[in-house]
Design a protein around this motif. Sequence first.
Motif, PDB file in Angstrom:
ATOM      1  N   TYR A   1      45.822  45.791  29.495  1.00 43.04           N
ATOM      2  CA  TYR A   1      44.793  44.903  30.024  1.00 43.04           C
ATOM      3  C   TYR A   1      45.222  44.434  31.404  1.00 43.04           C
ATOM      4  N   GLU A   2      44.241  43.984  32.150  1.00 36.30           N
ATOM      5  CA  GLU A   2      44.484  43.390  33.467  1.00 36.30           C
ATOM      6  C   GLU A   2      43.403  42.344  33.691  1.00 36.30           C
ATOM      7  N   TYR A   3      43.824  41.108  34.005  1.00 36.72           N
ATOM      8  CA  TYR A   3      42.905  39.998  34.254  1.00 36.72           C
ATOM      9  C   TYR A   3      43.135  39.451  35.639  1.00 36.72           C
ATOM     10  N   TYR A   4      42.109  38.796  36.178  1.00 39.09           N
ATOM     11  CA  TYR A   4      42.188  38.223  37.517  1.00 39.09           C
ATOM     12  C   TYR A   4      41.873  36.736  37.438  1.00 39.09           C
ATOM     13  N   TYR A   5      42.634  35.957  38.178  1.00 40.05           N
ATOM     14  CA  TYR A   5      42.451  34.503  38.241  1.00 40.05           C
ATOM     15  C   TYR A   5      42.426  34.088  39.708  1.00 40.05           C
ATOM     16  N   VAL A   6      41.823  32.942  39.966  1.00 40.14           N
ATOM     17  CA  VAL A   6      41.824  32.360  41.304  1.00 40.14           C
ATOM     18  C   VAL A   6      42.222  30.897  41.166  1.00 40.14           C
ATOM     19  N   ASP A   7      42.889  30.387  42.194  1.00 39.25           N
ATOM     20  CA  ASP A   7      43.350  28.990  42.132  1.00 39.25           C
ATOM     21  C   ASP A   7      42.193  28.022  42.224  1.00 39.25           C
ATOM     22  N   CYS A   8      42.296  26.927  41.493  1.00 35.47           N
ATOM     23  CA  CYS A   8      41.280  25.860  41.519  1.00 35.47           C
ATOM     24  C   CYS A   8      41.864  24.637  42.204  1.00 35.47           C
TER      25      CYS A   8
ATOM     26  N   ALA B   1      35.952  37.778  37.503  1.00 37.96           N
ATOM     27  CA  ALA B   1      35.726  39.189  37.182  1.00 37.96           C
ATOM     28  C   ALA B   1      36.561  40.126  38.055  1.00 37.96           C
ATOM     29  N   LYS B   2      36.736  39.744  39.338  1.00 37.22           N
ATOM     30  CA  LYS B   2      37.501  40.608  40.243  1.00 37.22           C
ATOM     31  C   LYS B   2      38.080  39.790  41.387  1.00 37.22           C
ATOM     32  N   ILE B   3      39.078  40.354  42.034  1.00 39.30           N
ATOM     33  CA  ILE B   3      39.684  39.721  43.208  1.00 39.30           C
ATOM     34  C   ILE B   3      38.597  39.544  44.262  1.00 39.30           C
ATOM     35  N   GLY B   4      38.514  38.371  44.845  1.00 44.31           N
ATOM     36  CA  GLY B   4      37.504  38.074  45.858  1.00 44.31           C
ATOM     37  C   GLY B   4      36.393  37.181  45.337  1.00 44.31           C
ATOM     38  N   ASP B   5      36.210  37.141  44.011  1.00 41.06           N
ATOM     39  CA  ASP B   5      35.194  36.257  43.429  1.00 41.06           C
ATOM     40  C   ASP B   5      35.603  34.797  43.602  1.00 41.06           C
ATOM     41  N   ALA B   6      34.613  33.929  43.757  1.00 44.43           N
ATOM     42  CA  ALA B   6      34.874  32.493  43.908  1.00 44.43           C
ATOM     43  C   ALA B   6      34.820  31.819  42.538  1.00 44.43           C
ATOM     44  N   PRO B   7      35.727  30.866  42.284  1.00 41.33           N
ATOM     45  CA  PRO B   7      35.697  30.149  41.008  1.00 41.33           C
ATOM     46  C   PRO B   7      34.712  28.988  41.059  1.00 41.33           C
TER      47      PRO B   7
ATOM     48  N   THR C   1      47.978  37.310  45.289  1.00 38.79           N
ATOM     49  CA  THR C   1      47.430  37.870  46.521  1.00 38.79           C
ATOM     50  C   THR C   1      46.642  36.780  47.222  1.00 38.79           C
ATOM     51  N   LYS C   2      46.864  36.599  48.512  1.00 40.74           N
ATOM     52  CA  LYS C   2      46.118  35.590  49.274  1.00 40.74           C
ATOM     53  C   LYS C   2      45.005  36.273  50.065  1.00 40.74           C
ATOM     54  N   ILE C   3      43.784  35.742  49.909  1.00 40.82           N
ATOM     55  CA  ILE C   3      42.627  36.212  50.670  1.00 40.82           C
ATOM     56  C   ILE C   3      41.965  34.977  51.253  1.00 40.82           C
ATOM     57  N   GLY C   4      42.002  34.845  52.568  1.00 41.86           N
ATOM     58  CA  GLY C   4      41.473  33.649  53.221  1.00 41.86           C
ATOM     59  C   GLY C   4      42.269  32.437  52.780  1.00 41.86           C
ATOM     60  N   GLN C   5      41.585  31.409  52.319  1.00 46.45           N
ATOM     61  CA  GLN C   5      42.239  30.193  51.844  1.00 46.45           C
ATOM     62  C   GLN C   5      42.543  30.219  50.351  1.00 46.45           C
ATOM     63  N   ARG C   6      42.132  31.275  49.673  1.00 45.28           N
ATOM     64  CA  ARG C   6      42.287  31.360  48.215  1.00 45.28           C
ATOM     65  C   ARG C   6      43.464  32.244  47.829  1.00 45.28           C
ATOM     66  N   GLN C   7      44.086  31.871  46.697  1.00 51.98           N
ATOM     67  CA  GLN C   7      45.119  32.711  46.108  1.00 51.98           C
ATOM     68  C   GLN C   7      44.577  33.291  44.802  1.00 51.98           C
TER      69      GLN C   7
END
Length: 130
Positions: free
Chosen positions: A123-130, A38-44, A104-110
Amino acid sequence: MNLRYAFALGGLFWFISSAGAQPPDIPVAYHGKWQVVAKIGDAPTCSAADADIRMTVNAREISLPDGYCMLHGILPGDESTLQFEGYCAQEDAENIIQQEWRVTKIGQRQYLTVKSLTPGEAYEYYYVDC
């Protein structure tokens, strides 16, 4: 984005992509498995049950749950963003997209922000690395 800029953008994509026979490679910084959040900072969750909200990116293709995208051309720019035009085939639809990607890198997550550059399709979507 005004209409004149959109046409110039399309011409630049065409010029870059027509310079070589092969489509351009997607830079390594964007490779991997990415899950929508949903947003930058959320955990997958990165669980198998959430495979339908994930994409996999490699040098040649963006693999989606029901299709794929391939780059046609890359706009020159700074190293922090990737602006490109691509062809996508997903479910029963085909379309040309223009997007900007930023990692964008935040802690150990990209985190990956995907923003539309296609006129009339904001539109704008957010993803986090798995």
